[in-house]
Write a protein that holds these residues in place. Structure first.
Motif, PDB file in Angstrom:
ATOM      1  N   ASN A 263      -9.099  68.007 -35.142  1.00  0.00           N
ATOM      2  CA  ASN A 263      -8.492  67.295 -36.164  1.00  0.00           C
ATOM      3  C   ASN A 263      -8.372  68.433 -37.264  1.00  0.00           C
ATOM      4  O   ASN A 263      -7.092  68.373 -38.015  1.00  0.00           O
ATOM      5  CB  ASN A 263      -9.420  66.539 -36.875  1.00  0.00           C
ATOM      6  CG  ASN A 263      -8.747  65.726 -38.349  1.00  0.00           C
ATOM      7  OD1 ASN A 263      -8.027  64.923 -38.225  1.00  0.00           O
ATOM      8  ND2 ASN A 263      -9.819  65.522 -39.205  1.00  0.00           N
ATOM      9  N   TYR A 264      -8.912  69.527 -37.406  1.00  0.00           N
ATOM     10  CA  TYR A 264      -8.807  70.319 -38.281  1.00  0.00           C
ATOM     11  C   TYR A 264      -7.582  71.567 -37.981  1.00  0.00           C
ATOM     12  O   TYR A 264      -6.775  71.977 -38.690  1.00  0.00           O
ATOM     13  CB  TYR A 264      -9.913  71.481 -38.458  1.00  0.00           C
ATOM     14  CG  TYR A 264     -11.206  70.933 -39.192  1.00  0.00           C
ATOM     15  CD1 TYR A 264     -10.628  70.499 -40.654  1.00  0.00           C
ATOM     16  CD2 TYR A 264     -12.590  70.664 -38.920  1.00  0.00           C
ATOM     17  CE1 TYR A 264     -11.934  69.933 -41.608  1.00  0.00           C
ATOM     18  CE2 TYR A 264     -13.426  70.120 -39.750  1.00  0.00           C
ATOM     19  CZ  TYR A 264     -12.997  69.705 -41.042  1.00  0.00           C
ATOM     20  OH  TYR A 264     -14.025  69.213 -41.720  1.00  0.00           O
TER      21      TYR A 264
ATOM     22  N   PRO B 270     -13.466  66.557 -31.174  1.00  0.00           N
ATOM     23  CA  PRO B 270     -12.617  66.082 -32.071  1.00  0.00           C
ATOM     24  C   PRO B 270     -12.477  66.476 -33.260  1.00  0.00           C
ATOM     25  O   PRO B 270     -11.375  66.653 -33.959  1.00  0.00           O
ATOM     26  CB  PRO B 270     -13.022  64.461 -31.993  1.00  0.00           C
ATOM     27  CG  PRO B 270     -14.256  64.494 -30.907  1.00  0.00           C
ATOM     28  CD  PRO B 270     -14.409  65.858 -30.843  1.00  0.00           C
ATOM     29  N   ARG B 271     -13.473  67.093 -34.004  1.00  0.00           N
ATOM     30  CA  ARG B 271     -13.576  67.777 -35.317  1.00  0.00           C
ATOM     31  C   ARG B 271     -12.574  68.936 -35.452  1.00  0.00           C
ATOM     32  O   ARG B 271     -11.706  69.211 -36.161  1.00  0.00           O
ATOM     33  CB  ARG B 271     -14.871  68.088 -35.708  1.00  0.00           C
ATOM     34  CG  ARG B 271     -15.742  66.961 -36.300  1.00  0.00           C
ATOM     35  CD  ARG B 271     -16.990  67.342 -36.777  1.00  0.00           C
ATOM     36  NE  ARG B 271     -17.823  66.533 -37.461  1.00  0.00           N
ATOM     37  CZ  ARG B 271     -18.340  65.085 -37.029  1.00  0.00           C
ATOM     38  NH1 ARG B 271     -18.288  65.107 -35.302  1.00  0.00           N
ATOM     39  NH2 ARG B 271     -19.016  64.261 -37.804  1.00  0.00           N
TER      40      ARG B 271
ATOM     41  N   THR C 273      -3.551  57.037 -38.345  1.00  0.00           N
ATOM     42  CA  THR C 273      -4.086  57.794 -37.228  1.00  0.00           C
ATOM     43  C   THR C 273      -5.009  58.684 -37.548  1.00  0.00           C
ATOM     44  O   THR C 273      -6.064  58.863 -36.843  1.00  0.00           O
ATOM     45  CB  THR C 273      -2.881  58.307 -36.563  1.00  0.00           C
ATOM     46  OG1 THR C 273      -1.757  57.527 -36.056  1.00  0.00           O
ATOM     47  CG2 THR C 273      -3.333  59.000 -35.152  1.00  0.00           C
ATOM     48  N   GLN C 274      -4.943  59.245 -38.625  1.00  0.00           N
ATOM     49  CA  GLN C 274      -5.879  60.340 -38.990  1.00  0.00           C
ATOM     50  C   GLN C 274      -7.355  59.811 -39.261  1.00  0.00           C
ATOM     51  O   GLN C 274      -8.298  60.351 -38.884  1.00  0.00           O
ATOM     52  CB  GLN C 274      -5.258  61.482 -40.015  1.00  0.00           C
ATOM     53  CG  GLN C 274      -6.268  62.558 -40.459  1.00  0.00           C
ATOM     54  CD  GLN C 274      -5.623  63.475 -41.116  1.00  0.00           C
ATOM     55  OE1 GLN C 274      -4.415  63.120 -41.881  1.00  0.00           O
ATOM     56  NE2 GLN C 274      -6.055  64.824 -41.266  1.00  0.00           N
TER      57      GLN C 274
ATOM     58  N   ILE D 280      -8.893  58.783 -36.384  1.00  0.00           N
ATOM     59  CA  ILE D 280      -9.638  60.024 -35.524  1.00  0.00           C
ATOM     60  C   ILE D 280     -10.889  60.186 -36.339  1.00  0.00           C
ATOM     61  O   ILE D 280     -11.871  60.525 -35.460  1.00  0.00           O
ATOM     62  CB  ILE D 280      -8.842  61.119 -35.447  1.00  0.00           C
ATOM     63  CG1 ILE D 280      -7.441  60.718 -34.578  1.00  0.00           C
ATOM     64  CG2 ILE D 280      -9.272  62.442 -34.730  1.00  0.00           C
ATOM     65  CD1 ILE D 280      -6.348  61.958 -34.571  1.00  0.00           C
ATOM     66  N   ILE D 281     -10.705  60.480 -37.653  1.00  0.00           N
ATOM     67  CA  ILE D 281     -11.864  60.946 -38.182  1.00  0.00           C
ATOM     68  C   ILE D 281     -13.148  59.629 -38.067  1.00  0.00           C
ATOM     69  O   ILE D 281     -14.451  60.093 -38.074  1.00  0.00           O
ATOM     70  CB  ILE D 281     -11.659  60.885 -39.990  1.00  0.00           C
ATOM     71  CG1 ILE D 281     -10.838  62.014 -40.152  1.00  0.00           C
ATOM     72  CG2 ILE D 281     -13.065  60.922 -40.731  1.00  0.00           C
ATOM     73  CD1 ILE D 281     -10.285  62.073 -41.598  1.00  0.00           C
TER      74      ILE D 281
ATOM     75  N   ALA E  88      -4.952  70.480 -35.753  1.00  0.00           N
ATOM     76  CA  ALA E  88      -3.720  69.974 -35.355  1.00  0.00           C
ATOM     77  C   ALA E  88      -2.625  70.262 -36.183  1.00  0.00           C
ATOM     78  O   ALA E  88      -1.432  70.458 -35.953  1.00  0.00           O
ATOM     79  CB  ALA E  88      -4.098  68.387 -35.603  1.00  0.00           C
TER      80      ALA E  88
ATOM     81  N   TYR F 194     -14.714  60.157 -34.459  1.00  0.00           N
ATOM     82  CA  TYR F 194     -15.663  61.453 -34.249  1.00  0.00           C
ATOM     83  C   TYR F 194     -16.954  61.354 -35.230  1.00  0.00           C
ATOM     84  O   TYR F 194     -17.893  61.985 -34.890  1.00  0.00           O
ATOM     85  CB  TYR F 194     -14.878  62.768 -34.389  1.00  0.00           C
ATOM     86  CG  TYR F 194     -14.447  63.164 -35.767  1.00  0.00           C
ATOM     87  CD1 TYR F 194     -15.277  63.311 -36.682  1.00  0.00           C
ATOM     88  CD2 TYR F 194     -13.255  63.544 -35.935  1.00  0.00           C
ATOM     89  CE1 TYR F 194     -14.938  63.780 -38.055  1.00  0.00           C
ATOM     90  CE2 TYR F 194     -12.708  64.058 -37.000  1.00  0.00           C
ATOM     91  CZ  TYR F 194     -13.582  64.450 -38.063  1.00  0.00           C
ATOM     92  OH  TYR F 194     -13.174  64.987 -39.364  1.00  0.00           O
TER      93      TYR F 194
END
Length: 328
Positions: A259-260, A255-256, A273-274, A277-278, A262, A281
Motif C-alpha cells: 500500500n505504501y 499488504p502494508r 479500493t485503497q 486494502i487498508i 504502490a 490488512y
C-alpha cells in the motif's frame, strides 16, 4: 478562505467507502460485525486457554498474548464506530474523540509491529542458538521486550497527535476513511500540511521498516541455519517451528508495504479500493491470527483436542451411539 467565512470544526463525520451504495450499508455493517465478533471470540478463546493451562506459560505464548491483546484493542478502537455509521447512519465523532481514535489506531498498529519483531527474535534464538535459548529467552526477558514495544510505540505516536491536534480545522469535516487516522485528519486542516505530513511519514516508515528490517535479518539468519542442517527431516522440523510466526508476520507487513509503495511504482487505486486494502490488512490478521495459533501450534492443538473430547456434547453423542448399538 476569507476570514469571515472561517468556521471551526466541532466534530468530524466518518464517511467510510465513498462509492458504496446505501443499499449495501446493511450488508457491510453485518460483515464488519461478524469480523469483530470473530476477533473477540478467537482471541478470547486463546486468552482463556492461556490462563487455564500452565503448559502455555512459556516465552513464545507470552508474546502471542501481547499480540492478541493488541489485535483486540485495535479492532475495538476502529470497528464499533464504522459499524454504527453503516447500521444506524451515525458517522459523527467528536473533535476530541477523533484524535483519541487516531492516537490508538497508530499506537496499537505500531505496538503490533514491535511485538512481531520480538516474535522474530524468539525464533531467531530458538533456531540459531538453540543451546542458549533457555538462558537468553526467559520469561522476564520477553516481558521486558514486550513492555518496551508498548512504550516505544506510545512516545512516537503521542508526539504525532500533539502536533496534529492544534492545526486549524475550518473547512470540510468529512473523513474519507473507516476510522480517524493521521493522513485523513490532517488533509482537512486549513493550512499547508507538509510540515506535519512529512515528519508523520518518517515516523510511519520508522515504525514499519525498523521492525521489518530486524525481522528480515532474523529470518534470513534462520534460513541460513536451516540450510546447514544435513537432513531433510531436520530442515522441515526446524521450518515448522517458524511457520506460524512467519504467516502472521507476512499478513501484517506485506499488504502494508504494498500500500505504501504502490504510488511510487505507478499503481493508482480508487479511494474505495485503497480503503478496502487498508481495512483488509488492518482486520484480516486479527481475525486469522487465532486460527494460526490454534492450528499451527502443537500444544494448543493438543489442549483443544483434550477439551473437545471431554465436552458434554461429545459425551452425550457417544452415549447415544452406544445406546443405539446395544438396541440393535
Amino acid at each position: 478562505m476569507p476570514e469571515g467565512n472561517l468556521t471551526t470544526v466541532k466534530n468530524f463525520v466518518i464517511l467510510g467507502f465513498p462509492g458504496l451504495h446505501p443499499n449495501y450499508y446493511g450488508l457491510v455493517s453485518a460483515v464488519m460485525l461478524f469480523v469483530y465478533l470473530c476477533i473477540l471470540l478467537g482471541n478470547g478463546i486463546f486468552l482463556t486457554l492461556f490462563l487455564r493451562e500452565k503448559r502455555l506459560r512459556r516465552p513464545m505464548y507470552y508474546i502471542i498474548i501481547n499480540l492478541a491483546a493488541c489485535d483486540v484493542l485495535f479492532s475495538t478502537t476502529t470497528l464499533p464506530k464504522i459499524i454504527a455509521r453503516y447500521w444506524f447512519n451515525d458517522g459523527s465523532i467528536s473533535f476530541l474523540g477523533c484524535f483519541v481514535q487516531m492516537y490508538f489506531v497508530h499506537y496499537f498498529g505500531s505496538a503490533n509491529a514491535f511485538i512481531l519483531a520480538v516474535m522474530a527474535f524468539d525464533r531467531y534464538v530458538a533456531v540459531c542458538n538453540p543451546l542458549r535459548y533457555v538462558n537468553i529467552v526467559k520469561d522476564s526477558t520477553v516481558m521486558i521486550l514486550c513492555t518496551a514495544s508498548w512504550l516505544m510505540a506510545e512516545s512516537c505516536v503521542l508526539m504525532m497527535v500533539i502536533r496534529a491536534y492544534p492545526l486549524p480545522y475550518c473547512g470540510d469535516n468529512t473523513i474519507v476513511q473507516c476510522y480517524c487516522d493521521h493522513v485523513s485528519i490532517t488533509k482537512l486542516a486549513c493550512t499547508d500540511r507538509t510540515p506535519y505530513g512529512f515528519p508523520a511519514f518518517v515516523f510511519a516508515m520508522f515504525m514499519l521498516l525498523g521492525p521489518l528490517a530486524f525481522i528480515l535479518y532474523s529470518y534470513f539468519s534462520i534460513m541460513m541455519a536451516v540450510f546447514r542442517i544435513s537432513t531433510a527431516q531436520g530442515r522441515m522440523k526446524t521450518l515448522s517451528t517458524c511457520s506460524s510466526q512467519l504467516i502472521i508476520i507476512t499478513l501484517f507487513f506485506l499488504p502494508r508495504c504494498f500500500n505504501y509503495l504502490a504510488p511510487y511504482i505507478g499503481i493508482i487505486f480508487s479511494a474505495d479500493t485503497q480503503i478496502l486494502i487498508i481495512m483488509l490488512y488492518s482486520l484480516l490478521p486479527p481475525m486469522i491470527n487465532p486460527l494460526i495459533y490454534c492450528l499451527r501450534t502443537k500444544e494448543v492443538k493438543e489442549i483443544l483436542a483434550k477439551i473437545l473430547t471431554k465436552s458434554a456434547f461429545l459425551q452425550s453423542m457417544k452415549e447415544k451411539v452406544q445406546v443405539s448399538a446395544v438396541s440393535k
